[in-house]
Design a protein around this motif. Structure first.
Motif, PDB file in Angstrom:
ATOM      1  N   HIS A 109     -23.541  49.490 132.610  1.00  0.00           N
ATOM      2  CA  HIS A 109     -23.286  48.788 131.348  1.00  0.00           C
ATOM      3  C   HIS A 109     -22.555  49.748 130.412  1.00  0.00           C
ATOM      4  CE1 HIS A 109     -25.736  45.040 131.769  1.00  0.00           C
ATOM      5  NE2 HIS A 109     -26.256  45.751 132.744  1.00  0.00           N
ATOM      6  N   PRO A 110     -21.222  49.784 130.471  1.00  0.00           N
ATOM      7  CA  PRO A 110     -20.468  50.769 129.689  1.00  0.00           C
ATOM      8  C   PRO A 110     -20.641  50.638 128.181  1.00  0.00           C
ATOM      9  CG  PRO A 110     -19.000  49.150 130.697  1.00  0.00           C
ATOM     10  CD  PRO A 110     -20.343  48.966 131.317  1.00  0.00           C
ATOM     11  N   LEU A 111     -20.988  49.457 127.682  1.00  0.00           N
ATOM     12  CA  LEU A 111     -21.245  49.291 126.254  1.00  0.00           C
ATOM     13  C   LEU A 111     -22.729  49.344 125.933  1.00  0.00           C
ATOM     14  CD1 LEU A 111     -18.641  46.542 125.319  1.00  0.00           C
ATOM     15  CD2 LEU A 111     -18.639  48.936 124.600  1.00  0.00           C
ATOM     16  N   GLY A 112     -23.521  49.743 126.925  1.00  0.00           N
ATOM     17  CA  GLY A 112     -24.958  49.813 126.726  1.00  0.00           C
ATOM     18  C   GLY A 112     -25.631  48.499 127.068  1.00  0.00           C
ATOM     19  N   PHE A 113     -26.935  48.560 127.258  1.00  0.00           N
ATOM     20  CA  PHE A 113     -27.716  47.361 127.553  1.00  0.00           C
ATOM     21  C   PHE A 113     -28.327  46.858 126.254  1.00  0.00           C
ATOM     22  CE2 PHE A 113     -31.174  44.722 128.864  1.00  0.00           C
ATOM     23  CZ  PHE A 113     -30.807  44.191 130.092  1.00  0.00           C
ATOM     24  N   TRP A 114     -27.911  45.681 125.822  1.00  0.00           N
ATOM     25  CA  TRP A 114     -28.390  45.089 124.578  1.00  0.00           C
ATOM     26  C   TRP A 114     -29.665  44.313 124.881  1.00  0.00           C
ATOM     27  CZ3 TRP A 114     -25.250  44.941 119.838  1.00  0.00           C
ATOM     28  CH2 TRP A 114     -24.107  45.750 119.941  1.00  0.00           C
ATOM     29  N   SER A 115     -30.758  44.680 124.232  1.00  0.00           N
ATOM     30  CA  SER A 115     -32.063  44.113 124.576  1.00  0.00           C
ATOM     31  C   SER A 115     -32.134  42.594 124.529  1.00  0.00           C
ATOM     32  CB  SER A 115     -33.152  44.721 123.682  1.00  0.00           C
ATOM     33  OG  SER A 115     -32.936  44.431 122.317  1.00  0.00           O
ATOM     34  N   PRO A 116     -31.377  41.878 123.660  1.00  0.00           N
ATOM     35  CA  PRO A 116     -31.460  40.415 123.699  1.00  0.00           C
ATOM     36  C   PRO A 116     -31.056  39.810 125.034  1.00  0.00           C
ATOM     37  CG  PRO A 116     -30.499  41.116 121.614  1.00  0.00           C
ATOM     38  CD  PRO A 116     -30.575  42.345 122.494  1.00  0.00           C
ATOM     39  N   CYS A 117     -30.475  40.619 125.911  1.00  0.00           N
ATOM     40  CA  CYS A 117     -30.145  40.130 127.247  1.00  0.00           C
ATOM     41  C   CYS A 117     -31.392  39.618 127.955  1.00  0.00           C
ATOM     42  CB  CYS A 117     -29.495  41.249 128.062  1.00  0.00           C
ATOM     43  SG  CYS A 117     -29.182  40.826 129.790  1.00  0.00           S
ATOM     44  N   TYR A 118     -32.547  40.254 127.730  1.00  0.00           N
ATOM     45  CA  TYR A 118     -33.774  39.840 128.427  1.00  0.00           C
ATOM     46  C   TYR A 118     -34.123  38.377 128.161  1.00  0.00           C
ATOM     47  CZ  TYR A 118     -35.390  44.415 130.240  1.00  0.00           C
ATOM     48  OH  TYR A 118     -35.556  45.584 130.953  1.00  0.00           O
ATOM     49  N   PRO A 119     -34.333  37.976 126.908  1.00  0.00           N
ATOM     50  CA  PRO A 119     -34.619  36.551 126.696  1.00  0.00           C
ATOM     51  C   PRO A 119     -33.419  35.669 126.996  1.00  0.00           C
ATOM     52  CG  PRO A 119     -34.431  37.698 124.591  1.00  0.00           C
ATOM     53  CD  PRO A 119     -34.463  38.744 125.657  1.00  0.00           C
ATOM     54  N   ARG A 139     -38.780  30.061 128.793  1.00  0.00           N
ATOM     55  CA  ARG A 139     -37.424  29.491 128.794  1.00  0.00           C
ATOM     56  C   ARG A 139     -37.296  28.429 127.710  1.00  0.00           C
ATOM     57  NH1 ARG A 139     -34.215  25.459 131.145  1.00  0.00           N
ATOM     58  NH2 ARG A 139     -32.181  26.215 131.863  1.00  0.00           N
ATOM     59  N   ALA A 140     -38.317  27.614 127.550  1.00  0.00           N
ATOM     60  CA  ALA A 140     -38.276  26.580 126.517  1.00  0.00           C
ATOM     61  C   ALA A 140     -38.193  27.208 125.128  1.00  0.00           C
ATOM     62  CB  ALA A 140     -39.504  25.675 126.625  1.00  0.00           C
TER      63      ALA A 140
END
Length: 260
Positions: A109-119, A139-140
């Protein structure tokens, strides 16, 4: 496969993710299976399910955010298992609901891993196996983009102006690497803000610019202007300075559009 994965001790459920979950895949696209677990995970059972020629990376084996998993070939098709600590995913979700996020260093992840990716992965994925209904419930909830997160990511676009100011100093020294890094991150920050402004989850850098340029807050020609600036920033102080100047104008225009 998802049903069998869900039977492994520690696994709580399995989701289809990536382009196939979103209907954006191509014939050669991988199948990405998110394997959500809690507590101790039976890696030996995962290894037995994967087969003798497949190495299963345990939690942390692939880095602090992507975590671990395995790469398989099933009838000639690539299938990726991606481990996700469900306790951590739920903590990140609560942070997002409160308008908090973080960006971590993560290989790939060259721009870093953005935590909102998880949800975001849960919101955009398809539940394949969920014995206790935990993934379905999450998910809901995540299908509604949190307004505090939207405000925080849009406000975070300030970093782009800070980065372009640093790039200007690098341009005067003809430091092409530093200028390119600053501008790449600056535009990446803007892309995150544009997604958030439209209440859309941004999962990673791949394809993000092409999607962002179509969003309502994106200035005219946003994608093409970014591609031009990153594609040929220059090698001399004069050329780099001109690139940075054009980048500053685009950043200011984008921030103005985000605030309108």
């Amino acid at each position: 496969m998802a049903v069998r994965l869900a039977e492994v001790p520690g696994v709580r459920g399995v989701m289809l993710g990536g382009s196939r979950a979103r209907g954006e895949h191509r014939p050669e696209s991988d199948w990405d299976l998110g394997v959500y677990y809690r507590g101790d995970l039976d890696l030996a059972a995962l290894g037995a399910l994967a087969g003798p020629d497949v190495e299963v990376a345990g939690p942390g084996g692939w880095g602090p955010w992507v975590n671990g998993g395995a790469w398989l070939r099933v009838d000639g098709v690539a299938v990726d298992w991606i481990l996700r600590d469900l306790d951590r995913v739920e903590r990140v979700w609560e942070d997002c609901r409160a308008g908090r996020y973080e960006v971590g260093v993560q290989p790939g992840h060259p721009l870093g891993f953005w935590s909102p990716c998880y949800p975001g992965e849960v919101a955009l994925g398809q539940v394949l196996a969920d014995p206790a209904g935990e993934l379905t419930a999450l998910r809901a909830a995540a299908s509604v983009y949190p307004e505090p997160l939207r405000e925080a990511l849009v406000a975070g676009a300030w970093e782009a102006e800070f980065l372009v100011a640093g790039a200007a100093k690098g341009a005067a020294r003809a430091d092409s690497l530093y200028v390119s890094l600053c501008l790449s991150r600056a535009f990446g920050v803007l892309v995150q803000a544009l997604f958030a402004a439209d209440r859309r989850w941004c999962l990673n850098e791949k394809g993000a610019l092409a999607a962002a340029e179509l969003l309502p807050s994106a200035p005219a020609g946003f994608g093409e202007r970014v591609r031009t600036l990153l594609g040929a920033p220059g090698t001399t102080a004069a050329a780099l300075t001109a690139t940075v100047s054009a980048a500053r104008a685009l950043i200011e225009e984008t921030r103005a559009a985000l605030s309108s």
